[in-house]
Write a protein that holds these residues in place. Structure first.
Motif, PDB file in Angstrom:
ATOM      1  N   ALA A  17      17.551  52.563 -80.910  1.00  0.00           N
ATOM      2  CA  ALA A  17      16.735  52.608 -79.697  1.00  0.00           C
ATOM      3  C   ALA A  17      17.349  53.541 -78.657  1.00  0.00           C
ATOM      4  CB  ALA A  17      16.583  51.205 -79.114  1.00  0.00           C
ATOM      5  N   ALA A  18      18.673  53.549 -78.547  1.00  0.00           N
ATOM      6  CA  ALA A  18      19.337  54.438 -77.591  1.00  0.00           C
ATOM      7  C   ALA A  18      19.128  55.897 -77.984  1.00  0.00           C
ATOM      8  CB  ALA A  18      20.825  54.118 -77.522  1.00  0.00           C
ATOM      9  N   ALA A  19      19.307  56.214 -79.264  1.00  0.00           N
ATOM     10  CA  ALA A  19      19.096  57.590 -79.724  1.00  0.00           C
ATOM     11  C   ALA A  19      17.645  58.012 -79.533  1.00  0.00           C
ATOM     12  CB  ALA A  19      19.500  57.708 -81.190  1.00  0.00           C
ATOM     13  N   GLY A  20      16.716  57.103 -79.857  1.00  0.00           N
ATOM     14  CA  GLY A  20      15.300  57.415 -79.659  1.00  0.00           C
ATOM     15  C   GLY A  20      14.956  57.601 -78.198  1.00  0.00           C
ATOM     16  N   GLY A  21      15.559  56.776 -77.323  1.00  0.00           N
ATOM     17  CA  GLY A  21      15.299  56.910 -75.896  1.00  0.00           C
ATOM     18  C   GLY A  21      15.810  58.226 -75.343  1.00  0.00           C
ATOM     19  N   ILE A  22      17.005  58.625 -75.761  1.00  0.00           N
ATOM     20  CA  ILE A  22      17.555  59.902 -75.279  1.00  0.00           C
ATOM     21  C   ILE A  22      16.697  61.068 -75.765  1.00  0.00           C
ATOM     22  CG2 ILE A  22      19.510  61.489 -75.493  1.00  0.00           C
ATOM     23  CD1 ILE A  22      21.330  59.021 -75.567  1.00  0.00           C
ATOM     24  N   GLY A  23      16.361  61.046 -77.061  1.00  0.00           N
ATOM     25  CA  GLY A  23      15.541  62.130 -77.604  1.00  0.00           C
ATOM     26  C   GLY A  23      14.155  62.172 -76.998  1.00  0.00           C
ATOM     27  N   GLY A  24      13.524  60.993 -76.889  1.00  0.00           N
ATOM     28  CA  GLY A  24      12.175  60.951 -76.324  1.00  0.00           C
ATOM     29  C   GLY A  24      12.147  61.324 -74.862  1.00  0.00           C
ATOM     30  N   GLY A  25      13.120  60.836 -74.089  1.00  0.00           N
ATOM     31  CA  GLY A  25      13.161  61.172 -72.666  1.00  0.00           C
ATOM     32  C   GLY A  25      13.394  62.644 -72.421  1.00  0.00           C
ATOM     33  N   LEU A  26      14.288  63.244 -73.218  1.00  0.00           N
ATOM     34  CA  LEU A  26      14.556  64.673 -73.049  1.00  0.00           C
ATOM     35  C   LEU A  26      13.365  65.525 -73.479  1.00  0.00           C
ATOM     36  CD1 LEU A  26      16.815  66.547 -72.126  1.00  0.00           C
ATOM     37  CD2 LEU A  26      17.589  66.679 -74.502  1.00  0.00           C
ATOM     38  N   TRP A  27      12.706  65.116 -74.561  1.00  0.00           N
ATOM     39  CA  TRP A  27      11.529  65.863 -75.040  1.00  0.00           C
ATOM     40  C   TRP A  27      10.375  65.779 -74.044  1.00  0.00           C
ATOM     41  CZ3 TRP A  27       6.690  63.826 -76.364  1.00  0.00           C
ATOM     42  CH2 TRP A  27       5.799  64.752 -76.935  1.00  0.00           C
ATOM     43  N   LEU A  41      18.362  52.219 -71.438  1.00  0.00           N
ATOM     44  CA  LEU A  41      17.448  51.076 -71.576  1.00  0.00           C
ATOM     45  C   LEU A  41      17.272  50.711 -73.046  1.00  0.00           C
ATOM     46  CD1 LEU A  41      14.716  51.940 -68.914  1.00  0.00           C
ATOM     47  CD2 LEU A  41      16.452  50.146 -68.791  1.00  0.00           C
ATOM     48  N   GLY A  42      17.247  51.728 -73.924  1.00  0.00           N
ATOM     49  CA  GLY A  42      17.174  51.447 -75.349  1.00  0.00           C
ATOM     50  C   GLY A  42      18.369  50.659 -75.846  1.00  0.00           C
ATOM     51  N   PHE A 216      22.465  56.143 -63.637  1.00  0.00           N
ATOM     52  CA  PHE A 216      23.606  55.245 -63.858  1.00  0.00           C
ATOM     53  C   PHE A 216      23.547  54.031 -62.940  1.00  0.00           C
ATOM     54  CE2 PHE A 216      25.841  59.096 -65.644  1.00  0.00           C
ATOM     55  CZ  PHE A 216      25.918  58.597 -66.945  1.00  0.00           C
ATOM     56  N   VAL A 217      23.106  54.230 -61.701  1.00  0.00           N
ATOM     57  CA  VAL A 217      22.968  53.094 -60.779  1.00  0.00           C
ATOM     58  C   VAL A 217      21.909  52.121 -61.290  1.00  0.00           C
ATOM     59  CG1 VAL A 217      22.255  52.409 -58.464  1.00  0.00           C
ATOM     60  CG2 VAL A 217      23.785  54.358 -58.760  1.00  0.00           C
ATOM     61  N   LEU A 218      20.765  52.653 -61.723  1.00  0.00           N
ATOM     62  CA  LEU A 218      19.695  51.801 -62.239  1.00  0.00           C
ATOM     63  C   LEU A 218      20.135  51.075 -63.508  1.00  0.00           C
ATOM     64  CD1 LEU A 218      16.572  54.095 -61.699  1.00  0.00           C
ATOM     65  CD2 LEU A 218      17.195  52.030 -60.417  1.00  0.00           C
ATOM     66  N   LEU A 219      20.850  51.777 -64.380  1.00  0.00           N
ATOM     67  CA  LEU A 219      21.326  51.137 -65.608  1.00  0.00           C
ATOM     68  C   LEU A 219      22.353  50.054 -65.309  1.00  0.00           C
ATOM     69  CD1 LEU A 219      21.644  54.172 -68.048  1.00  0.00           C
ATOM     70  CD2 LEU A 219      19.972  52.316 -68.133  1.00  0.00           C
ATOM     71  N   GLY A 220      23.200  50.286 -64.318  1.00  0.00           N
ATOM     72  CA  GLY A 220      24.165  49.257 -63.939  1.00  0.00           C
ATOM     73  C   GLY A 220      23.483  47.997 -63.428  1.00  0.00           C
ATOM     74  N   ALA A 221      22.469  48.184 -62.580  1.00  0.00           N
ATOM     75  CA  ALA A 221      21.722  47.031 -62.072  1.00  0.00           C
ATOM     76  C   ALA A 221      20.973  46.322 -63.198  1.00  0.00           C
ATOM     77  CB  ALA A 221      20.743  47.485 -60.994  1.00  0.00           C
ATOM     78  N   THR A 222      20.393  47.104 -64.096  1.00  0.00           N
ATOM     79  CA  THR A 222      19.667  46.512 -65.224  1.00  0.00           C
ATOM     80  C   THR A 222      20.616  45.757 -66.144  1.00  0.00           C
ATOM     81  OG1 THR A 222      18.064  48.319 -65.132  1.00  0.00           O
ATOM     82  CG2 THR A 222      18.110  46.988 -67.140  1.00  0.00           C
ATOM     83  N   ALA A 223      21.805  46.334 -66.405  1.00  0.00           N
ATOM     84  CA  ALA A 223      22.784  45.656 -67.260  1.00  0.00           C
ATOM     85  C   ALA A 223      23.194  44.311 -66.652  1.00  0.00           C
ATOM     86  CB  ALA A 223      24.011  46.547 -67.449  1.00  0.00           C
TER      87      ALA A 223
END
Length: 251
Positions: A17-27, A41-42, A216-223
């Protein structure tokens, strides 16, 4: 063993999911900040999404031990000895713990009650040590078994009540978290779809750096939210902590 296998599978899902999220978000956006946010998030969401099923399993197991301890106390109250009560309880033991109870009863019959309680205590770290300790006290009480076993049933019932209260609080936080994540994701998606020019300033090197910081701030809050939205079964206070400097918290 099942938990270990499930944990391994979950890590595989998180990695994919992380690899797919990075690839999909960048694309989709050509923005590294959005790619990092989607990949993060993935990584975070699979255990969060799997949390309700885990909570149901934990609650079912807790209620199974509560029912079984009451059952064995009633068997002792009817005049059965501890070994006989343990053997008789296998027939109607809840399915979540039937195999464990059957093994303990077989060991008690072949080797003795002490070996059976030691084996039971070693099976798990949450409910089994409590049940084993209660059976040991009943076996060594020298008096009627009904009293110590009723005390065991009451103690297990108290722990289950605390577990369920904690679970209810976590369910509320889980619901709030999923609502906030859905709202935030919907807003960002609509903004990008309806007004892509809004993100143009973030395509500069400085903008990319700022967007990465925001991600990174959003990911920290989500984590933080995800961590506290998952019920973790705490070891019994009868189990020695893995780190001597930190005793386990009771359920």
């Amino acid at each position: 063993m099942t938990d270990v296998v499930g944990f391994g599978r979950l890590w595989v899902v998180q990695a994919v999911a992380a690899a797919g999220g990075i690839g999909g978000g960048l694309w989709a956006t050509r923005l590294w900040g959005m790619a990092v946010l989607a990949g993060g998030l993935g990584m975070l969401l699979p255990p969060f999404i799997a949390a309700p099923a885990r909570r149901r399993r934990q609650t079912a197991e807790a209620l199974a031990w509560q029912a079984w301890t009451r059952q064995i106390a009633e068997l002792a109250r009817s005049g059965a000895g501890l070994g006989d009560a343990l053997a008789a309880s296998t027939e109607h033991a809840p399915p979540q713990i039937a195999a464990t109870v059957s093994r303990a009863a077989r060991t008690a019959r072949l080797v003795g009650l002490r070996a059976a309680t030691d084996e039971l205590a070693a099976v798990g770290q949450v409910w089994e040590p409590e049940a084993a300790a209660g059976l040991r006290i009943a076996a060594s009480s020298g008096g009627p078994l009904a009293g110590p076993l009723s005390d065991l049933a009451g103690r297990i019932g108290d722990i289950v009540a605390l577990h369920r209260a904690r679970t209810e609080a976590v369910v509320q936080l889980w619901t709030q978290t999923i609502a906030l994540l859905a709202l935030a994701g919907g807003v960002v998606t609509l903004m990008y779809r309806n007004n892509p020019a809004y993100f143009e300033p973030y395509r500069t090197p400085t903008g990319q750096a700022v967007l990465l910081l925001i991600a990174f701030v959003l990911l920290g809050a989500t984590a933080f939210l995800v961590r506290h939205s998952v019920v973790r079964a705490e070891p019994s206070v009868l189990v020695a902590p893995k780190r001597a400097s930190r005793a386990p918290d009771p359920l």
